[in-house]
Scaffold this active site. Structure first.
Site, mmCIF file in Angstrom:
data_model
loop_
_atom_site.group_PDB
_atom_site.id
_atom_site.type_symbol
_atom_site.label_atom_id
_atom_site.label_comp_id
_atom_site.label_asym_id
_atom_site.label_seq_id
_atom_site.Cartn_x
_atom_site.Cartn_y
_atom_site.Cartn_z
ATOM 1 N NE ARG A 183 -1.515 -70.586 52.937
ATOM 2 C CZ ARG A 183 -1.259 -69.464 52.268
ATOM 3 N NH1 ARG A 183 -2.174 -68.508 52.210
ATOM 4 N NH2 ARG A 183 -0.123 -69.300 51.621
ATOM 5 C CB SER A 260 4.242 -71.702 52.759
ATOM 6 O OG SER A 260 4.300 -70.590 51.942
ATOM 7 C CD GLU A 356 0.281 -73.245 53.941
ATOM 8 O OE1 GLU A 356 1.205 -72.416 53.975
ATOM 9 O OE2 GLU A 356 -0.488 -73.376 52.985
HETATM 10 N N1 EPU Z 1 11.243 -62.802 53.908
HETATM 11 C C1 EPU Z 1 12.520 -62.859 54.395
HETATM 12 N N2 EPU Z 1 13.249 -64.004 54.202
HETATM 13 C C2 EPU Z 1 12.748 -65.057 53.525
HETATM 14 C C3 EPU Z 1 11.432 -65.002 53.036
HETATM 15 C C4 EPU Z 1 10.685 -63.856 53.251
HETATM 16 O O1 EPU Z 1 13.009 -61.922 55.000
HETATM 17 O O2 EPU Z 1 13.473 -66.035 53.358
HETATM 18 C C5 EPU Z 1 10.465 -61.552 54.076
HETATM 19 C C6 EPU Z 1 10.323 -60.849 52.737
HETATM 20 O O3 EPU Z 1 11.402 -59.999 52.485
HETATM 21 C C7 EPU Z 1 9.047 -60.060 52.914
HETATM 22 C C8 EPU Z 1 8.230 -60.955 53.812
HETATM 23 O O4 EPU Z 1 9.140 -61.844 54.442
HETATM 24 O O5 EPU Z 1 9.280 -58.860 53.582
HETATM 25 C C9 EPU Z 1 7.149 -61.717 53.088
HETATM 26 O O6 EPU Z 1 7.716 -62.551 52.094
HETATM 27 P P1 EPU Z 1 6.900 -63.043 50.803
HETATM 28 O O7 EPU Z 1 6.210 -61.897 50.149
HETATM 29 O O8 EPU Z 1 7.798 -63.904 49.989
HETATM 30 O O9 EPU Z 1 5.702 -63.872 51.376
HETATM 31 P P2 EPU Z 1 5.582 -64.897 52.571
HETATM 32 O O10 EPU Z 1 4.837 -64.279 53.677
HETATM 33 O O11 EPU Z 1 6.928 -65.445 52.868
HETATM 34 C C10 EPU Z 1 3.247 -65.810 51.729
HETATM 35 C C11 EPU Z 1 2.603 -67.140 51.437
HETATM 36 C C12 EPU Z 1 3.097 -67.708 50.112
HETATM 37 C C13 EPU Z 1 2.750 -66.705 49.026
HETATM 38 C C14 EPU Z 1 3.433 -65.371 49.368
HETATM 39 C C15 EPU Z 1 3.104 -64.284 48.391
HETATM 40 C C16 EPU Z 1 2.158 -68.114 53.635
HETATM 41 C C17 EPU Z 1 2.528 -69.185 54.596
HETATM 42 N N3 EPU Z 1 2.897 -68.079 52.507
HETATM 43 O O12 EPU Z 1 4.654 -66.041 51.892
HETATM 44 O O13 EPU Z 1 2.387 -68.913 49.870
HETATM 45 O O14 EPU Z 1 3.191 -67.160 47.755
HETATM 46 O O15 EPU Z 1 2.982 -64.923 50.667
HETATM 47 O O16 EPU Z 1 1.820 -63.829 48.607
HETATM 48 O O17 EPU Z 1 1.244 -67.347 53.884
HETATM 49 C C18 EPU Z 1 2.386 -71.286 49.828
HETATM 50 O O18 EPU Z 1 1.396 -71.238 50.551
HETATM 51 O O19 EPU Z 1 2.888 -72.378 49.449
HETATM 52 C C19 EPU Z 1 3.034 -70.040 49.425
HETATM 53 C C20 EPU Z 1 4.172 -70.042 48.733
#
Ligand code: EPU
Length: 364
Positions: A183, A260, A356
């Protein structure tokens, strides 16, 4: 060229916050932008000013020129006393390919990102399918290095053509020039932030479909849809990603949000290891040998914020990384919630979260 004074930015920010700017200008070609900038007679709109880039967690933009894309990463803290630019350069041009297996596309910064993803898949050009349904426009893809499901824009960007907003000089940045990281890019650094308008981005895509399935529940979603990974098509993969995103992320048309709101913090390995003793189930991803990325959504959920509200600002019930406008929230309401979450995560985990979303201050 469309220009309008005292213009409402409501339709230009997915948080759904009502704020106005002093002047709004939308250009269709680089020449139109250059001519507009040269003839702008009000020097206070273009004069270079220092950008008091507040340290994390408040990345405030005070430049007199704010270049927006789809407004999906924008938090407006009040009226914007300056010029807001928007690109309507919407061409998609196929350049000579480097070899038989790839295709090179030069795409206008104003093309809607997901329209580009659809267009490439329709033509049998692969790579962007894991980045399906990310809101925003092509220009921002190169600034933010958007990413999802194991892919990032930087994996496909060859060059970024820009215009210097002060001098109208045009410059091509190679992928290496852009200093991409999670990012992060050159265009977000204190030195370069607000200096460049992205005009075109050139992407290199493949004529062969190589599915990337090992991230974020893709395999589980395919199984749920009864689709075997053998013989999977790019369109099926896109549809699976779209289904995952729709299930987890709120639709900005229904509930304002900026995707995010926080970045996932990257911490030194020792910090992660100490926390892992207390929280053995903490999800994490290695970033090289010495650093570990921890999902901010998990940290926020552990602090009990998931689904909760503070005034008209809330934390989404299915993804704690996303802050939402429950109706009539101001930028300050969202900041208050952001501050409360950051404080709790700091107290419980000793980790500082960084937004972000770009905070845009009232006075220029
Ligand atoms: N998790 C939780 N609670 C939550 C959300 C997530 O425990 O409320 C845990 C999930 O269970 C999982 C881990 O966190 O083990 C990762 O969650 P997820 O795969 O949903 O991805 P993220 O790291 O929360 C990132 C990006 C998203 C992108 C997803 C999928 C960033 C800041 N965000 O989210 O990007 O869609 O991965 O690749 O890196 C965006 O930038 O607007 C966005 C949505």
């Amino acid at each position: 060229m469309k220009t309008e004074e005292n213009y409402s930015l409501l339709a230009h920010n997915t948080f759904g916050i009502e704020a106005r700017c002093r002047l709004f200008a939308e250009y269709e070609t680089p020449d139109e932008l250059a001519a507009f900038l040269r003839q702008e007679s009000d020097p206070s709109l273009l004069a270079p000013r220092s950008l008091p880039l507040a340290p994390c967690p408040l990345p405030l933009t005070h430049s007199p020129v704010l270049h927006i894309g789809g407004g999906s990463n924008l938090l407006l803290l009040g009226d914007y006393d300056g010029l807001v630019l928007h690109s309507a350069i919407r061409s998609i041009e196929e350049l000579p390919a480097e070899d038989d297996g790839t295709v090179m596309l030069r795409v206008g910064a104003g093309v809607v990102w997901d329209d580009l993803v659809t267009y490439t898949l329709e033509h049998g050009w692969y790579g962007l399918e894991n980045l399906s349904l990310i809101p925003g426009e092509v220009g921002a893809s190169a600034v933010q290095n958007i990413g999802a499901y194991g892919a990032e824009a930087k994996d496909f960007i060859v060059a970024v053509e820009c215009m210097n907003l002060q001098t109208q000089e045009r410059r091509v940045f190679t992928n290496a020039d852009c200093q991409y990281a999670y990012r992060q890019s050159l265009f977000k650094t204190p030195e370069e932030r607000g200096r460049w308008a992205v005009l075109y981005v050139t992407y290199r895509l493949s004529r062969t479909f190589t599915p990337r399935l090992d991230y974020g529940g893709i395999r589980a979603e395919l199984e749920r849809q009864g689709i075997s990974p053998d013989g999977l098509t790019a369109l099926q993969l896109r549809n699976a990603i779209v289904a995952i995103r729709r299930a987890k992320l709120p639709d900005p048309k229904v509930e304002g949000n900026a995707g995010s709101f926080f970045m996932n913090p990257v911490v030194p390995r020792e910090v992660y290891e100490a926390l892992a003793l207390r929280y053995p189930d903490m999800p994490h991803y290695d970033v090289g040998l010495h650093e570990v990325k921890i999902p901010a959504g998990w940290l926020i959920e552990q602090c009990g914020w998931k689904g909760r509200s503070l005034g008209p600002a809330g934390v989404h019930a299915r993804q704690a990384l996303v802050l939402v406008n429950r109706g009539g929230a101001t930028g300050q309401d969202i900041v208050n919630l952001c501050d409360a979450i950051c404080r709790d995560v700091r107290e419980q985990f000793g980790i500082q979260l960084c937004p972000e979303a770009n905070f845009v201050g009232g006075k220029g």
